[in-house]
Design a protein around this motif. Structure first.
Motif, PDB file in Angstrom:
ATOM      1  N   GLY A 149      -4.875  -9.497  -2.259  1.00 42.93           N
ATOM      2  CA  GLY A 149      -3.459  -9.733  -2.464  1.00 42.93           C
ATOM      3  C   GLY A 149      -2.843  -8.486  -3.049  1.00 42.93           C
ATOM      4  O   GLY A 149      -3.476  -7.452  -3.173  1.00 42.93           O
ATOM      5  N   SER A 150      -1.609  -8.584  -3.460  1.00 47.74           N
ATOM      6  CA  SER A 150      -0.950  -7.414  -4.030  1.00 47.74           C
ATOM      7  C   SER A 150      -1.474  -7.101  -5.421  1.00 47.74           C
ATOM      8  O   SER A 150      -1.385  -5.969  -5.881  1.00 47.74           O
ATOM      9  CB  SER A 150       0.555  -7.659  -4.091  1.00 47.74           C
ATOM     10  N   ALA A 151      -2.019  -8.117  -6.114  1.00 41.79           N
ATOM     11  CA  ALA A 151      -2.430  -7.914  -7.496  1.00 41.79           C
ATOM     12  C   ALA A 151      -3.929  -8.079  -7.728  1.00 41.79           C
ATOM     13  O   ALA A 151      -4.457  -7.536  -8.686  1.00 41.79           O
ATOM     14  CB  ALA A 151      -1.678  -8.874  -8.410  1.00 41.79           C
ATOM     15  N   SER A 152      -4.632  -8.811  -6.884  1.00 41.70           N
ATOM     16  CA  SER A 152      -6.049  -9.069  -7.132  1.00 41.70           C
ATOM     17  C   SER A 152      -6.753  -9.492  -5.849  1.00 41.70           C
ATOM     18  O   SER A 152      -6.110  -9.815  -4.851  1.00 41.70           O
ATOM     19  CB  SER A 152      -6.205 -10.149  -8.205  1.00 41.70           C
TER      20      SER A 152
ATOM     21  N   VAL B 162     -20.893  -3.618  -6.235  1.00 43.88           N
ATOM     22  CA  VAL B 162     -21.356  -3.023  -4.987  1.00 43.88           C
ATOM     23  C   VAL B 162     -21.226  -4.072  -3.898  1.00 43.88           C
ATOM     24  O   VAL B 162     -21.794  -5.166  -4.009  1.00 43.88           O
ATOM     25  CB  VAL B 162     -22.812  -2.541  -5.102  1.00 43.88           C
ATOM     26  N   VAL B 163     -20.442  -3.764  -2.859  1.00 41.74           N
ATOM     27  CA  VAL B 163     -20.182  -4.736  -1.807  1.00 41.74           C
ATOM     28  C   VAL B 163     -20.418  -4.106  -0.436  1.00 41.74           C
ATOM     29  O   VAL B 163     -20.339  -2.891  -0.270  1.00 41.74           O
ATOM     30  CB  VAL B 163     -18.742  -5.289  -1.885  1.00 41.74           C
ATOM     31  N   HIS B 164     -20.709  -4.969   0.515  1.00 38.12           N
ATOM     32  CA  HIS B 164     -20.932  -4.534   1.895  1.00 38.12           C
ATOM     33  C   HIS B 164     -19.574  -4.334   2.554  1.00 38.12           C
ATOM     34  O   HIS B 164     -18.911  -5.284   2.956  1.00 38.12           O
ATOM     35  CB  HIS B 164     -21.746  -5.596   2.638  1.00 38.12           C
ATOM     36  N   GLN B 165     -19.146  -3.075   2.604  1.00 33.83           N
ATOM     37  CA  GLN B 165     -17.820  -2.759   3.119  1.00 33.83           C
ATOM     38  C   GLN B 165     -17.783  -1.265   3.452  1.00 33.83           C
ATOM     39  O   GLN B 165     -18.581  -0.495   2.929  1.00 33.83           O
ATOM     40  CB  GLN B 165     -16.758  -3.103   2.072  1.00 33.83           C
ATOM     41  N   THR B 166     -16.874  -0.859   4.334  1.00 36.18           N
ATOM     42  CA  THR B 166     -16.730   0.558   4.655  1.00 36.18           C
ATOM     43  C   THR B 166     -15.547   1.134   3.888  1.00 36.18           C
ATOM     44  O   THR B 166     -14.632   0.417   3.486  1.00 36.18           O
ATOM     45  CB  THR B 166     -16.493   0.772   6.163  1.00 36.18           C
ATOM     46  N   MET B 167     -15.572   2.444   3.710  1.00 34.98           N
ATOM     47  CA  MET B 167     -14.456   3.101   3.046  1.00 34.98           C
ATOM     48  C   MET B 167     -13.171   2.968   3.856  1.00 34.98           C
ATOM     49  O   MET B 167     -12.084   2.821   3.293  1.00 34.98           O
ATOM     50  CB  MET B 167     -14.784   4.579   2.808  1.00 34.98           C
ATOM     51  N   ASN B 168     -13.285   3.022   5.172  1.00 39.00           N
ATOM     52  CA  ASN B 168     -12.086   2.891   6.000  1.00 39.00           C
ATOM     53  C   ASN B 168     -11.416   1.535   5.786  1.00 39.00           C
ATOM     54  O   ASN B 168     -10.186   1.439   5.714  1.00 39.00           O
ATOM     55  CB  ASN B 168     -12.431   3.080   7.472  1.00 39.00           C
ATOM     56  N   LYS B 169     -12.241   0.477   5.673  1.00 45.82           N
ATOM     57  CA  LYS B 169     -11.675  -0.853   5.426  1.00 45.82           C
ATOM     58  C   LYS B 169     -11.043  -0.929   4.041  1.00 45.82           C
ATOM     59  O   LYS B 169      -9.987  -1.544   3.870  1.00 45.82           O
ATOM     60  CB  LYS B 169     -12.770  -1.918   5.573  1.00 45.82           C
ATOM     61  N   MET B 170     -11.701  -0.300   3.053  1.00 45.36           N
ATOM     62  CA  MET B 170     -11.129  -0.309   1.711  1.00 45.36           C
ATOM     63  C   MET B 170      -9.801   0.440   1.685  1.00 45.36           C
ATOM     64  O   MET B 170      -8.858   0.046   0.997  1.00 45.36           O
ATOM     65  CB  MET B 170     -12.101   0.324   0.716  1.00 45.36           C
TER      66      MET B 170
ATOM     67  N   GLU C 109      -7.730   0.625   4.093  1.00 47.28           N
ATOM     68  CA  GLU C 109      -6.731  -0.258   4.694  1.00 47.28           C
ATOM     69  C   GLU C 109      -6.270  -1.323   3.708  1.00 47.28           C
ATOM     70  O   GLU C 109      -5.092  -1.685   3.664  1.00 47.28           O
ATOM     71  CB  GLU C 109      -7.316  -0.939   5.933  1.00 47.28           C
ATOM     72  N   LYS C 110      -7.214  -1.831   2.908  1.00 46.04           N
ATOM     73  CA  LYS C 110      -6.902  -2.903   1.975  1.00 46.04           C
ATOM     74  C   LYS C 110      -6.137  -2.396   0.749  1.00 46.04           C
ATOM     75  O   LYS C 110      -5.385  -3.142   0.125  1.00 46.04           O
ATOM     76  CB  LYS C 110      -8.200  -3.597   1.522  1.00 46.04           C
ATOM     77  N   LEU C 111      -6.375  -1.128   0.381  1.00 47.02           N
ATOM     78  CA  LEU C 111      -5.751  -0.553  -0.810  1.00 47.02           C
ATOM     79  C   LEU C 111      -4.987   0.705  -0.408  1.00 47.02           C
ATOM     80  O   LEU C 111      -5.409   1.820  -0.664  1.00 47.02           O
ATOM     81  CB  LEU C 111      -6.818  -0.228  -1.856  1.00 47.02           C
ATOM     82  N   PRO C 112      -3.836   0.555   0.208  1.00 42.45           N
ATOM     83  CA  PRO C 112      -3.110   1.702   0.774  1.00 42.45           C
ATOM     84  C   PRO C 112      -2.295   2.454  -0.266  1.00 42.45           C
ATOM     85  O   PRO C 112      -2.128   1.991  -1.392  1.00 42.45           O
ATOM     86  CB  PRO C 112      -2.201   1.030   1.807  1.00 42.45           C
ATOM     87  N   PRO C 113      -1.739   3.630   0.121  1.00 40.14           N
ATOM     88  CA  PRO C 113      -0.783   4.337  -0.733  1.00 40.14           C
ATOM     89  C   PRO C 113       0.427   3.432  -0.983  1.00 40.14           C
ATOM     90  O   PRO C 113       0.692   2.516  -0.197  1.00 40.14           O
ATOM     91  CB  PRO C 113      -0.405   5.578   0.091  1.00 40.14           C
ATOM     92  N   PRO C 114       1.198   3.698  -2.046  1.00 38.52           N
ATOM     93  CA  PRO C 114       1.104   4.861  -2.934  1.00 38.52           C
ATOM     94  C   PRO C 114       0.135   4.693  -4.099  1.00 38.52           C
ATOM     95  O   PRO C 114      -0.131   5.632  -4.810  1.00 38.52           O
ATOM     96  CB  PRO C 114       2.535   5.007  -3.454  1.00 38.52           C
TER      97      PRO C 114
END
Length: 247
Positions: A144-147, A184-192, A194-199
């Motif tokens: 979500g936007s906060a968690s 530690v989670v099974h995930q790629t940096m590219n997906k992260m 996408e999930k946590l974008p700028p700014p």
């Protein structure tokens, strides 16, 4: 210390070496720099590499594992792997980290590795990595936007986005660093990314995604978040400094 730990695996039996390699391949935070079949190969490898953990067989031709261990002036974390229980007392008198008797399970092996990395100042990896990885059990469930929530080790953990300091790539996993905690989670940096974008977040290196609210200093091609020094990759440098000017 955290991140990737370098190790050497020593055994004069090829099947045992293969099993250790298979076990270690499940652990994204451990890197094998050499596999050796005798103590003399270990000595040569340790001259080339600075290692954190030594997986050491006892009975080897020419020089035993304990004789090798006694010859080291500054031994790393040592995990004994052997078929003989009777050497355990001698092993612990030499301050080995753990003593594994073959055949040992992956879970028992993981317990020994966790003990070694804990001694080195790192974290323990969840024992769910011992079997086939169920992405629904260790992946990020919802952002979500906060968690967001992570389901791991039989429970759901809430991660507040504003508490994230940085995210570090660990091959097929990522480590999410918060103050005093790490997941530690099974995930790629590219997906992260996408999930946590700028700014609020920005990729500064192929292995690091940082919070733009938590870094303390920037010097040359390095920034600091707390005591952690994070490199700024050449491909990300221009965008990072342009972003700083807007803060």
């Amino acid at each position: 210390m955290d991140g990737t730990y370098k190790c050497i695996v020593v055994d004069d039996e090829r099947p045992a070496l293969k099993l250790m390699e298979a076990y270690l391949s499940r652990l994204p935070h451990i890197e094998i720099v050499a596999t050796c079949e005798n103590a003399f190969e270990v000595i040569a490898s340790m001259q080339e590499h600075k290692i954190d953990i030594l997986f050491l067989d006892v009975n080897m031709p020419g020089l035993t594992g304990f004789e090798l261990l006694k010859s080291l002036t500054a031994p790393p974390q040592v995990i004994i792997t052997t078929s003989y229980r009777e050497h355990a007392v001698e092993g612990f008198e030499l301050n080995v980290t753990d003593y594994l008797v073959k055949p040992f399970s992956f879970l028992r092996f993981l317990q020994a590795v966790n003990r070694a990395t804990s001694n080195l100042g790192g974290i323990e990896i969840d024992d769910q990595l011992g079997g086939e990885i169920d992405k629904q059990e260790v992946d990020i469930l919802k952002v979500g936007s906060a968690s967001f929530f992570i389901r791991s080790n039989g429970k759901m953990e809430k991660v507040n986005v504003h508490e994230i300091l940085y995210i570090e790539s660990m091959r097929e996993y990522v480590a999410i660093h918060l103050a005093g905690r790490r997941f530690v989670v099974h995930q790629t940096m590219n997906k992260m990314e996408e999930k946590l974008p700028p700014p609020d977040f920005m990729r500064v290196h192929r292995s690091f995604l940082i919070s733009m609210h938590h870094f303390d200093t920037v010097r040359g091609n390095t920034l600091k978040i707390g005591e952690k020094e994070i490199p700024i990759g050449g491909n990300y440098r221009k965008a990072f400094f342009e972003r700083i000017e807007l803060l």
